[in-house]
Design a protein around this motif. Structure first.
Motif, mmCIF file in Angstrom:
data_model
loop_
_atom_site.group_PDB
_atom_site.id
_atom_site.type_symbol
_atom_site.label_atom_id
_atom_site.label_comp_id
_atom_site.label_asym_id
_atom_site.label_seq_id
_atom_site.Cartn_x
_atom_site.Cartn_y
_atom_site.Cartn_z
ATOM 1 N N LEU A 280 0.834 -1.204 0.000
ATOM 2 C CA LEU A 280 0.000 0.000 0.000
ATOM 3 C C LEU A 280 0.870 1.256 0.000
ATOM 4 O O LEU A 280 0.565 2.239 -0.686
ATOM 5 N N ASP A 281 1.970 1.222 0.730
ATOM 6 C CA ASP A 281 2.914 2.332 0.750
ATOM 7 C C ASP A 281 3.522 2.547 -0.634
ATOM 8 O O ASP A 281 3.584 3.682 -1.134
ATOM 9 N N LYS A 282 3.953 1.461 -1.264
ATOM 10 C CA LYS A 282 4.561 1.538 -2.600
ATOM 11 C C LYS A 282 3.577 2.114 -3.616
ATOM 12 O O LYS A 282 3.934 2.971 -4.441
ATOM 13 N N GLU A 283 2.343 1.643 -3.574
ATOM 14 C CA GLU A 283 1.337 2.139 -4.517
ATOM 15 C C GLU A 283 1.117 3.642 -4.350
ATOM 16 O O GLU A 283 1.035 4.369 -5.344
ATOM 17 N N LEU A 284 1.032 4.103 -3.107
ATOM 18 C CA LEU A 284 0.849 5.540 -2.873
ATOM 19 C C LEU A 284 2.066 6.335 -3.330
ATOM 20 O O LEU A 284 1.925 7.398 -3.951
ATOM 21 N N ARG A 285 3.264 5.836 -3.038
ATOM 22 C CA ARG A 285 4.485 6.553 -3.439
ATOM 23 C C ARG A 285 4.607 6.607 -4.957
ATOM 24 O O ARG A 285 4.929 7.659 -5.513
ATOM 25 N N ASP A 286 4.348 5.476 -5.615
ATOM 26 C CA ASP A 286 4.474 5.436 -7.079
ATOM 27 C C ASP A 286 3.455 6.330 -7.772
ATOM 28 O O ASP A 286 3.759 6.937 -8.798
ATOM 29 N N THR A 287 2.266 6.401 -7.245
ATOM 30 C CA THR A 287 1.179 7.117 -7.910
ATOM 31 C C THR A 287 1.031 8.562 -7.451
ATOM 32 O O THR A 287 0.697 9.432 -8.251
ATOM 33 N N HIS A 288 1.301 8.816 -6.159
ATOM 34 C CA HIS A 288 0.999 10.145 -5.610
ATOM 35 C C HIS A 288 2.157 10.810 -4.882
ATOM 36 O O HIS A 288 2.010 11.935 -4.401
ATOM 37 N N GLY A 289 3.286 10.134 -4.768
ATOM 38 C CA GLY A 289 4.457 10.748 -4.160
ATOM 39 C C GLY A 289 4.408 10.888 -2.645
ATOM 40 O O GLY A 289 5.185 11.662 -2.083
ATOM 41 N N ILE A 290 3.508 10.163 -2.009
ATOM 42 C CA ILE A 290 3.478 10.137 -0.546
ATOM 43 C C ILE A 290 3.396 8.689 -0.097
ATOM 44 O O ILE A 290 2.905 7.825 -0.822
#
Length: 155
Positions: free
Chosen positions: A29-39
């Motif tokens: 979930l962290d990776k998905e947020l970082r990859d898509t939204h930078g957080i």
């Protein structure tokens, strides 16, 4: 010295499954947020908690408790988010030591953009894998764990 109450084979397997599964879930979930939204997931959680309060504002101490972050870790995360224009901190006039954290419009826009993707990830990687009664049981289990840990912590 008293012999510890060792975990049974079933308990040990369940514990390790929980530990491994929850760590992998959080990492994805962290990776998905970082990859898509930078957080990352911790920053997303800060935005969520602020969004749930009046004026998107919370005392830093309460925000630390609600996000289960140490005050030091929260301070560092908020400072990074402040540099990006997502949050602002301000002194509380009636309390010489208190500090509020306020979500900016940019933080609100980011949360609105990220929320649908995050919910999709939670559904894909957890909710849709379980039967509704399993999800309800999971909620009851972790409410007990949360309440127990808060009792120990005193918060």
């Amino acid at each position: 010295m008293t012999e510890p109450r060792w975990l049974s084979a079933v308990d040990q397997k369940s514990w390790r499954s929980y530990l491994n599964g929850s760590q992998l879930l959080a990492a994805e979930l962290d990776k998905e947020l970082r990859d898509t939204h930078g957080i990352g997931l911790p920053e997303y959680e800060i935005l969520v908690r602020l969004s749930e309060h009046e004026d998107r504002t919370m005392r830093m101490a309460l925000l630390a408790t609600d996000t289960t972050m140490s005050r030091s870790r929260l301070t560092h995360s908020v400072a990074r988010m402040e540099k990006r224009g997502l949050l602002e901190r301000s002194a509380i006039p009636e309390d010489g030591r208190g500090v509020n954290c306020v979500m900016t419009e940019a933080g609100w826009q980011l949360l609105q953009a990220a929320a649908p993707d995050h919910v999709r990830g939670v559904r894909t990687h957890l909710v849709d894998l379980l039967e509704p009664e399993e999800m309800a049981t999971l909620g009851r289990i972790f409410t007990k764990v949360y309440d127990h840990m808060r009792d120990i912590d005193g918060t």
